[in-house]
Scaffold this motif. Structure first.
Motif, PDB file in Angstrom:
ATOM      1  N   LEU A 170      -4.881  -5.578  -2.953  1.00 24.15           N
ATOM      2  CA  LEU A 170      -4.252  -6.846  -2.586  1.00 24.15           C
ATOM      3  C   LEU A 170      -4.771  -7.221  -1.210  1.00 24.15           C
ATOM      4  N   HIS A 171      -5.323  -8.427  -1.104  1.00 25.30           N
ATOM      5  CA  HIS A 171      -5.935  -8.902   0.142  1.00 25.30           C
ATOM      6  C   HIS A 171      -5.067 -10.052   0.661  1.00 25.30           C
ATOM      7  N   VAL A 172      -4.238  -9.770   1.648  1.00 23.02           N
ATOM      8  CA  VAL A 172      -3.205 -10.711   2.076  1.00 23.02           C
ATOM      9  C   VAL A 172      -3.518 -11.301   3.452  1.00 23.02           C
ATOM     10  N   ILE A 173      -3.400 -12.621   3.555  1.00 27.72           N
ATOM     11  CA  ILE A 173      -3.623 -13.304   4.832  1.00 27.72           C
ATOM     12  C   ILE A 173      -2.374 -13.139   5.691  1.00 27.72           C
ATOM     13  N   VAL A 174      -2.503 -12.434   6.794  1.00 32.04           N
ATOM     14  CA  VAL A 174      -1.341 -12.148   7.642  1.00 32.04           C
ATOM     15  C   VAL A 174      -1.365 -12.907   8.957  1.00 32.04           C
ATOM     16  N   LEU A 199     -11.551  -4.296  -6.546  1.00 30.57           N
ATOM     17  CA  LEU A 199     -11.208  -5.589  -7.123  1.00 30.57           C
ATOM     18  C   LEU A 199      -9.908  -6.063  -6.483  1.00 30.57           C
ATOM     19  N   ALA A 200      -9.994  -7.157  -5.729  1.00 33.12           N
ATOM     20  CA  ALA A 200      -8.873  -7.615  -4.917  1.00 33.12           C
ATOM     21  C   ALA A 200      -8.355  -8.976  -5.354  1.00 33.12           C
ATOM     22  N   PHE A 201      -7.043  -9.138  -5.340  1.00 34.39           N
ATOM     23  CA  PHE A 201      -6.392 -10.444  -5.445  1.00 34.39           C
ATOM     24  C   PHE A 201      -6.050 -10.900  -4.039  1.00 34.39           C
ATOM     25  N   TYR A 202      -6.428 -12.159  -3.729  1.00 35.42           N
ATOM     26  CA  TYR A 202      -6.349 -12.701  -2.371  1.00 35.42           C
ATOM     27  C   TYR A 202      -5.268 -13.774  -2.273  1.00 35.42           C
ATOM     28  N   GLY A 203      -4.659 -13.885  -1.121  1.00 34.65           N
ATOM     29  CA  GLY A 203      -3.719 -14.970  -0.880  1.00 34.65           C
ATOM     30  C   GLY A 203      -2.611 -14.566   0.067  1.00 34.65           C
ATOM     31  N   ASN A 204      -1.498 -15.288  -0.055  1.00 34.89           N
ATOM     32  CA  ASN A 204      -0.330 -15.073   0.784  1.00 34.89           C
ATOM     33  C   ASN A 204       0.896 -15.263  -0.102  1.00 34.89           C
ATOM     34  N   LYS A 238       8.289  -8.344   7.552  1.00 40.88           N
ATOM     35  CA  LYS A 238       8.961  -8.348   6.242  1.00 40.88           C
ATOM     36  C   LYS A 238       7.991  -8.759   5.135  1.00 40.88           C
ATOM     37  N   MET A 239       7.187  -9.775   5.394  1.00 41.31           N
ATOM     38  CA  MET A 239       6.222 -10.217   4.392  1.00 41.31           C
ATOM     39  C   MET A 239       5.189  -9.131   4.120  1.00 41.31           C
ATOM     40  N   ILE A 240       4.639  -8.546   5.189  1.00 37.15           N
ATOM     41  CA  ILE A 240       3.625  -7.504   5.028  1.00 37.15           C
ATOM     42  C   ILE A 240       4.210  -6.296   4.298  1.00 37.15           C
ATOM     43  N   ASP A 241       5.432  -5.897   4.668  1.00 36.90           N
ATOM     44  CA  ASP A 241       6.079  -4.761   4.015  1.00 36.90           C
ATOM     45  C   ASP A 241       6.247  -5.019   2.516  1.00 36.90           C
ATOM     46  N   GLY A 242       6.557  -6.269   2.161  1.00 35.04           N
ATOM     47  CA  GLY A 242       6.709  -6.613   0.753  1.00 35.04           C
ATOM     48  C   GLY A 242       5.416  -6.434  -0.027  1.00 35.04           C
ATOM     49  N   ALA A 255       0.839  -1.092   0.000  1.00 28.98           N
ATOM     50  CA  ALA A 255       0.000   0.000   0.000  1.00 28.98           C
ATOM     51  C   ALA A 255       0.913   1.188   0.000  1.00 28.98           C
TER      52      ALA A 255
END
Length: 290
Positions: free
Chosen positions: A85-89, A39-44, A109-113, A3
């Motif tokens: 982007l819809h990310v499972i954290v 419109l969101a792409f979901y995942g990890n 680190k993952m979230i920042d990416g 973001a």
């Protein structure tokens, strides 16, 4: 389990007219809904099995997101599309894991990416949590440094909320209106404290029991609630699930998920088109691809 440029809508005053049909307070300035469709792409990004967001390298994933945005802009030229982007954290686990809570928190680190990737498309970001045997009261403060960013929003998944014990994935979990009210109050306080535009809260749902006492959910001007149809299958089943569990209890705004793989599992499975989704009543303003 299975973001930064901030994207905002036009001021609410431009849409305040007799045709406004959504429950709850009218949108505050800076609100995304109902001015845009998300419109969101979901995942990890650490898993190719949890959704499109992690299935491909970031640049390839963004190109696919661009194509879906174009498809929706063609299907509805009136409503601008906001990419997300819809990310499972916080991911539900089949084992007790650290602290015995059946959930695993992702690293900063993952979230920042993901936030850096989202910048490339001026996309907003949803942080999704599968709490297992933890609680929203325990998990949300851990994400506050991200949730206080103007482009970051929240998703909560009742499927993996094991209120009465049990292992995530073995049965479907649940949230009550009280849980959702805690989340909206938490987000509302953040928006007021940091002078933010309204936050978005996505609540996944595909059964009656996943969300209880919806009439008691409190709608706040600082938070826009999206009840999101999260079930997979053929078009007939998906329409029926949307009618039963979203249309009958929409709360405020509604969402709809397309599964690139699971929707094809049972013949004659196929992906619903944007035009078919737009034929639903009420028209979903949040679209998610997994």
């Amino acid at each position: 389990m299975e973001a930064s440029t901030v994207a905002t809508a036009e001021p609410a005053a431009e849409t305040e007219n007799a045709s406004y049909e959504y429950p709850g307070p009218r949108p505050l300035p800076g609100a995304i809904l109902p001015h845009k469709r998300i419109l969101a792409f979901y995942g990890n990004p650490l898993s190719k099995r949890m959704g499109i967001l992690g299935e491909f390298p970031p640049e390839e994933m963004l190109q696919k997101l661009d194509q879906e945005v174009a498809n929706w802009e063609k299907a509805d030229s009136i409503t601008p599309v906001q990419p997300a982007l819809h990310v499972i954290v916080v991911t539900a686990q089949g084992e007790p894991s650290a602290g015995g809570k059946y959930r695993l928190r992702m690293t900063d680190k993952m979230i920042d990416g993901v936030l850096e990737t989202a910048k490339k498309r001026d996309a907003i970001v949803f942080l999704d949590i599968q709490i297992g045997q933890s609680t929203l009261q325990e998990e949300l403060p851990e994400l506050e440094k991200y949730l206080k960013l103007p482009q970051v929003h929240l998703g909560i998944d009742p499927e993996f909320s094991m209120k009465n014990g049990g292992v995530p994935g073995r049965r479907i979990g649940t949230y009550d209106a009280a849980d959702i009210n805690y989340a909206t109050q938490y987000l509302a306080e953040l928006t007021k404290k940091h002078n933010l535009p309204p936050k978005l809260l996505v609540v996944h749902r595909f059964t009656q029991g996943m969300v209880t006492n919806t009439a008691d959910i409190k709608l706040r001007p600082e938070v826009q609630v999206i009840m999101h149809m999260d079930g997979w299958g053929g078009p007939t089943l998906k329409r029926d699930t949307y009618r039963r569990y979203i249309k009958n209890e929409p709360v405020q705004f509604t969402g709809f998920k397309i599964f690139y793989k699971n929707d094809l599992k049972r013949p004659p499975g196929r992906l619903m088109t944007p035009e078919e989704v737009l034929a639903l009543n009420p028209k979903p303003l949040y679209i998610q691809y997994q």
